[in-house]
Design an enzyme around this catalytic site. Structure first.
Site, PDB file in Angstrom:
ATOM      1  N   LYS A  46      -9.444 -17.482 -18.494  1.00 28.94           N
ATOM      2  CA  LYS A  46     -10.580 -17.658 -17.596  1.00 28.94           C
ATOM      3  C   LYS A  46     -10.118 -17.294 -16.190  1.00 28.94           C
ATOM      4  O   LYS A  46      -9.261 -17.970 -15.614  1.00 28.94           O
ATOM      5  CB  LYS A  46     -11.088 -19.110 -17.628  1.00 28.94           C
ATOM      6  CG  LYS A  46     -12.112 -19.373 -16.523  1.00 28.94           C
ATOM      7  CD  LYS A  46     -12.604 -20.805 -16.494  1.00 28.94           C
ATOM      8  CE  LYS A  46     -13.253 -21.108 -15.146  1.00 28.94           C
ATOM      9  NZ  LYS A  46     -13.767 -22.484 -15.062  1.00 28.94           N
TER      10      LYS A  46
ATOM     11  N   GLY B   5     -18.308 -28.876 -10.068  1.00 27.56           N
ATOM     12  CA  GLY B   5     -18.227 -30.323  -9.886  1.00 27.56           C
ATOM     13  C   GLY B   5     -19.428 -30.950  -9.199  1.00 27.56           C
ATOM     14  O   GLY B   5     -19.460 -32.156  -8.988  1.00 27.56           O
TER      15      GLY B   5
ATOM     16  N   ALA C  34     -19.882 -24.151 -14.676  1.00 28.95           N
ATOM     17  CA  ALA C  34     -19.880 -24.971 -13.456  1.00 28.95           C
ATOM     18  C   ALA C  34     -21.281 -25.355 -13.011  1.00 28.95           C
ATOM     19  O   ALA C  34     -22.213 -24.561 -13.071  1.00 28.95           O
ATOM     20  CB  ALA C  34     -19.174 -24.274 -12.297  1.00 28.95           C
ATOM     21  N   GLY C  35     -21.382 -26.608 -12.574  1.00 28.00           N
ATOM     22  CA  GLY C  35     -22.596 -27.092 -11.939  1.00 28.00           C
ATOM     23  C   GLY C  35     -23.498 -27.940 -12.813  1.00 28.00           C
ATOM     24  O   GLY C  35     -24.422 -28.570 -12.326  1.00 28.00           O
TER      25      GLY C  35
ATOM     26  N   ASN D 226     -16.701 -29.334 -17.262  1.00 29.40           N
ATOM     27  CA  ASN D 226     -15.611 -30.306 -17.221  1.00 29.40           C
ATOM     28  C   ASN D 226     -16.067 -31.604 -16.561  1.00 29.40           C
ATOM     29  O   ASN D 226     -16.163 -32.654 -17.184  1.00 29.40           O
ATOM     30  CB  ASN D 226     -14.411 -29.694 -16.477  1.00 29.40           C
ATOM     31  CG  ASN D 226     -13.129 -30.520 -16.575  1.00 29.40           C
ATOM     32  OD1 ASN D 226     -12.043 -29.975 -16.444  1.00 29.40           O
ATOM     33  ND2 ASN D 226     -13.204 -31.816 -16.800  1.00 29.40           N
ATOM     34  N   THR D 227     -16.436 -31.510 -15.269  1.00 29.89           N
ATOM     35  CA  THR D 227     -16.754 -32.722 -14.511  1.00 29.89           C
ATOM     36  C   THR D 227     -17.899 -33.513 -15.116  1.00 29.89           C
ATOM     37  O   THR D 227     -17.866 -34.755 -15.127  1.00 29.89           O
ATOM     38  CB  THR D 227     -17.093 -32.352 -13.062  1.00 29.89           C
ATOM     39  OG1 THR D 227     -16.037 -31.558 -12.528  1.00 29.89           O
ATOM     40  CG2 THR D 227     -17.272 -33.594 -12.201  1.00 29.89           C
TER      41      THR D 227
END
Lengths: 270, 66
Positions: free
Chosen positions: A112, A173, A199-200, A221-222
């Site tokens: 990535k 995040g 993301a997001g 992830n977050t």
């Protein structure tokens, strides 16, 4: 686990194909921000993810010699590891990181690529990312690239040979969800490689929306690691991804301004 | 001789190979990657790769990340 029947034939008949390899899960997860290795292991397992990102960092020298190793709980035998270039702000650092990751993982070429622009937004530096892509493609890497939600740039990454293009939904995040669904749709419509939102995402409905827009997968992830109960959220995300994908394939009804009765008018007795 | 190891200056009494360096650091057999002066040193060459005075060495591994 290997003897269990897959809960949905619809899902397994519809693999995600990245660089010629088939995956059943369209949810890709990161391994950062967890409380400990056990939580990492449990949430990753609950997500059903097959592709899992890891970061490459300096080994602690002389201290914590026996600290648990991430690869003991996220085994390369069971997961497709996706080393990232998180924290890189230049093409050069990202290229070094990818080469170290390939050596670390015995010739593994799927990476990535992310080259960041600034710490406040963590938006990608597209110029640096394009430069790194050109070098890494020539070097044999299979690149899944983190980019912004610009359809023109997404197409350029595909032309350069990226095996997947991963536009952000919102800042890394942030949990803000899909801020520009029309651009994501345009990117999907233009593409011949998998498009994954990276993301997001904040919650399961965000993941479902990404899939309903036609994305091939979502990397997060977050949203999982930062939830009050990460293992439960991992399970929710798995279902959100599957529901969104099935809804996309099923074809939603058109939006109409006024009502249309579901029960027939014929045969009414009043 | 001195080397720069993961950003820190370290002293070693004698010339040594990459394998010996990792052994001194208690890292033999760990899953890691080694870079010397920004060039990858493949695992298969650890025994033969001699560390030079002033080398800038990075030893990295995989950790949690997104």
């Amino acid at each position: 686990m290997s003897t269990a029947l897959h809960p949905s034939a619809a899902v397994s008949d519809d693999p995600l194909i990245i660089a010629g390899v088939e995956y059943r899960s369209r949810l890709l997860v990161g391994t950062g921000k967890y409380r400990d290795m056990e939580e990492t292991r449990a949430a990753t397992a609950a997500s059903g993810a097959e592709i899992v990102t890891v970061a490459i960092r300096r080994t602690n020298i002389g201290q914590h010699a026996n600290e648990p190793n991430l690869l003991d709980v996220i085994s390369p035998q069971h997961y497709t590891l996706l080393p990232n270039t998180a924290g890189c702000y230049t093409a050069e650092d990202a290229i070094r990181t990818c080469r170290l990751a390939r050596e670390l993982l015995d010739g593994h070429e799927l990476v990535k690529l992310e080259v960041l622009g600034d710490e406040k937004t963590l938006f990608p530096d597209i110029i640096q990312t394009l430069q790194a892509t050109e070098v890494l493609v020539k070097d044999g890497f299979k690149i899944m690239v983190y980019t912004n939600d610009d359809p023109i740039i997404a197409r350029r990454f595909e032309e350069l040979g990226c095996v997947a293009v991963m536009p952000l939904a919102a800042p890394i995040g942030s949990g803000l969800g899909i801020r520009n669904p029309y651009n994501i749709m345009t990117i999907v419509e233009n593409a011949t490689v998998p498009i994954l939102v990276d993301a997001g995402v904040g919650t399961a409905s965000d993941a479902a929306l990404a899939m309903e827009l036609g994305c091939d997968g979502v990397l997060m992830n977050t949203a999982i690691a930062g939830a009050r109960d990460p293992v439960l959220m991992a399970s929710a995300m798995k279902k959100g991804i599957e529901a969104g994908r099935e809804a996309y394939r099923a074809g939603r009804i058109p939006r109409k301004r006024f009502a249309s009765a579901s029960s027939p008018i014929d045969g009414t007795f009043f | 001789m001195h080397i720069i190891l993961n950003g820190d200056r370290r002293e070693f009494p004698d010339a040594l190979s990459a394998s010996q360096l990792l052994q001194d650091l208690g890292l033999t057999g760990k899953r890691l990657a080694l870079e010397v002066n920004r060039e990858i040193v493949p695992r298969s060459t650890f025994d033969n790769h001699i560390i030079q005075p002033g080398d800038r060495i990075e030893i990295v591994h995989a950790i949690g990340g997104g």
